[in-house]
Write an enzyme that holds these catalytic residues in place. Sequence first.
Site, short mmCIF file in Angstrom:
data_model
loop_
_atom_site.label_atom_id
_atom_site.label_comp_id
_atom_site.label_asym_id
_atom_site.label_seq_id
_atom_site.Cartn_x
_atom_site.Cartn_y
_atom_site.Cartn_z
N ASP A 63 -0.55 7.91 8.10
CA ASP A 63 -0.25 6.53 8.52
C ASP A 63 1.04 6.54 9.33
O ASP A 63 1.15 5.94 10.39
CB ASP A 63 0.02 5.62 7.30
CG ASP A 63 -1.23 5.15 6.59
OD1 ASP A 63 -2.21 4.83 7.26
OD2 ASP A 63 -1.21 5.09 5.34
N ASP A 77 0.85 -1.20 0.00
CA ASP A 77 0.00 0.00 0.00
C ASP A 77 0.88 1.24 0.00
O ASP A 77 1.93 1.26 0.65
CB ASP A 77 -0.86 0.07 1.28
CG ASP A 77 -1.75 -1.15 1.47
OD1 ASP A 77 -2.15 -1.74 0.45
OD2 ASP A 77 -2.05 -1.49 2.63
N ASP A 111 -2.98 -1.52 14.31
CA ASP A 111 -3.13 -0.85 13.02
C ASP A 111 -3.29 0.62 13.40
O ASP A 111 -4.33 1.03 13.91
CB ASP A 111 -4.39 -1.37 12.31
CG ASP A 111 -4.65 -0.68 10.99
OD1 ASP A 111 -3.95 0.29 10.67
OD2 ASP A 111 -5.58 -1.11 10.28
N LEU A 167 -3.57 3.49 11.80
CA LEU A 167 -4.61 4.27 11.14
C LEU A 167 -5.31 3.37 10.13
O LEU A 167 -4.77 3.10 9.05
CB LEU A 167 -4.01 5.51 10.46
CG LEU A 167 -5.02 6.61 10.12
CD1 LEU A 167 -5.75 7.11 11.37
CD2 LEU A 167 -4.32 7.78 9.44
N ASP A 168 -6.46 2.89 10.52
CA ASP A 168 -7.23 2.02 9.63
C ASP A 168 -8.12 2.87 8.74
O ASP A 168 -8.71 3.86 9.20
CB ASP A 168 -8.10 1.07 10.48
CG ASP A 168 -8.99 0.23 9.60
OD1 ASP A 168 -8.46 -0.56 8.81
OD2 ASP A 168 -10.23 0.39 9.68
N GLU A 219 1.16 -2.24 11.66
CA GLU A 219 0.91 -2.49 10.24
C GLU A 219 1.97 -1.82 9.38
O GLU A 219 2.34 -2.31 8.32
CB GLU A 219 -0.47 -1.94 9.85
CG GLU A 219 -0.79 -2.19 8.39
CD GLU A 219 -1.92 -1.33 7.83
OE1 GLU A 219 -2.61 -0.65 8.60
OE2 GLU A 219 -2.09 -1.35 6.61
N GLU A 220 2.46 -0.67 9.83
CA GLU A 220 3.36 0.14 9.00
C GLU A 220 4.83 -0.26 9.07
O GLU A 220 5.65 0.37 8.41
CB GLU A 220 3.20 1.61 9.35
CG GLU A 220 1.79 2.17 9.12
CD GLU A 220 1.28 1.98 7.68
OE1 GLU A 220 2.10 1.90 6.76
OE2 GLU A 220 0.05 1.87 7.52
N GLU A 277 -6.12 -6.59 12.75
CA GLU A 277 -7.44 -6.15 12.32
C GLU A 277 -8.48 -7.20 12.72
O GLU A 277 -9.39 -6.93 13.50
CB GLU A 277 -7.48 -5.90 10.79
CG GLU A 277 -6.65 -4.69 10.38
CD GLU A 277 -6.72 -4.38 8.88
OE1 GLU A 277 -6.72 -3.19 8.53
OE2 GLU A 277 -6.74 -5.31 8.05
#
Length: 334
Positions: A69, A63, A114, A116-117, A92-93, A278
């Site tokens: 993010d 992504d 996560d 910033l979802d 996630e990042e 998530e």
Amino acid sequence: MIPTQTLSRFIHAQRRRYPDSTGELSDLLVSISLGVKLISQMVATAGFKGLHGYTGETNVHGDEVKVLDEEADEVLVELLGSSGHFGLLVSEERDSVISTDATHNEGKYVLAFDPLDGSSNIGSSIPTGTIFCIFRKKDESRSAINDDFCQPGTNIVAAGYSVYGAKTSFVYSTGSGVHGFTLDPSIGEFVLTDHDIKVPERGTIYSVNEGNTAFWDERVKEYVESLKRHDATAKGPYTGRYVGSLVADFDRTLRKGGVFLYPVDAKRPLGRLRLLYECMPLAFIMEQAGGAAINGPDRVSELVPSDIHQRSALITGSPHEVNAYRSIVHGSTR
Ligand code: AHG
Ligand code: MN
Ligand code: MN
């Protein structure tokens, strides 16, 4: 009115019910709530500061990374990494597991999040959010290791999420029900607004990205079609709602019932969403609220991640709709 049940008071009151508790988990939850307040403020003011763009980087999932993010990730890593309670973090990042500080991963817990979802919605006033779950290390006598993230969701000690939308909310569970708080900006505190949230046994809303229909298995198509047919025993055809921010779609599903689904398909044979930060936390919350969460054939909470960024399908919501999915798509009622 004086808000007697702020999040921190509620967390500490819950802790006092367990006389042996060290208070560590309570501190952690309070730290996370500070992190989400900071992120909420960043999201609300990003437009003025020109922070809606991309960093030019691509993350481990392929992504494109948004500036927000990265900023949300930094807030949580800095704040929670220095708390002394977490051995290791997963975001996630970040490609790999994050070591927290110089104390050699001595914290009792590990945390996956996560930051910033739904960040692809940034810039269009659509809600985004943060999702997290906490595990105890498998062996408390040693330092945290990557394998501490390879535990089933049934071992989760606490999980929750925040939604940055028309209001900022914080919903969490430590295994004694699900409790919802709303940020009162006039005092900068989360105030208890939804005690012991329970998902309705059956709902009237379904939530799915129907743009993927061409990639679905015939039985998934049949299930979604069944929701759209008029059913004499139901109130009528279901209403469709899809925000495209998992936290927002999930929050609505939790409160109103019905079903959210992101099944496997021909394009994403392992699913689109991420299992550890998530699907597993949200499955924990949904089950605590009396609902269900499966990846198709199996209960999400019984899956053990073999990779921190592993993908998964997610079908979650009211027991009625999730059972109907199981029976139409997998021919089982378990
Ligand atoms: P993230 O922004 O953390 O990468 O998560 C995106 C997820 C989730 O929020 C949402 O439900 C889903 O992606 C939307 O996917 P589609 O655009 O494929 O519908
Ligand atoms: Mn996400
Ligand atoms: Mn994200």
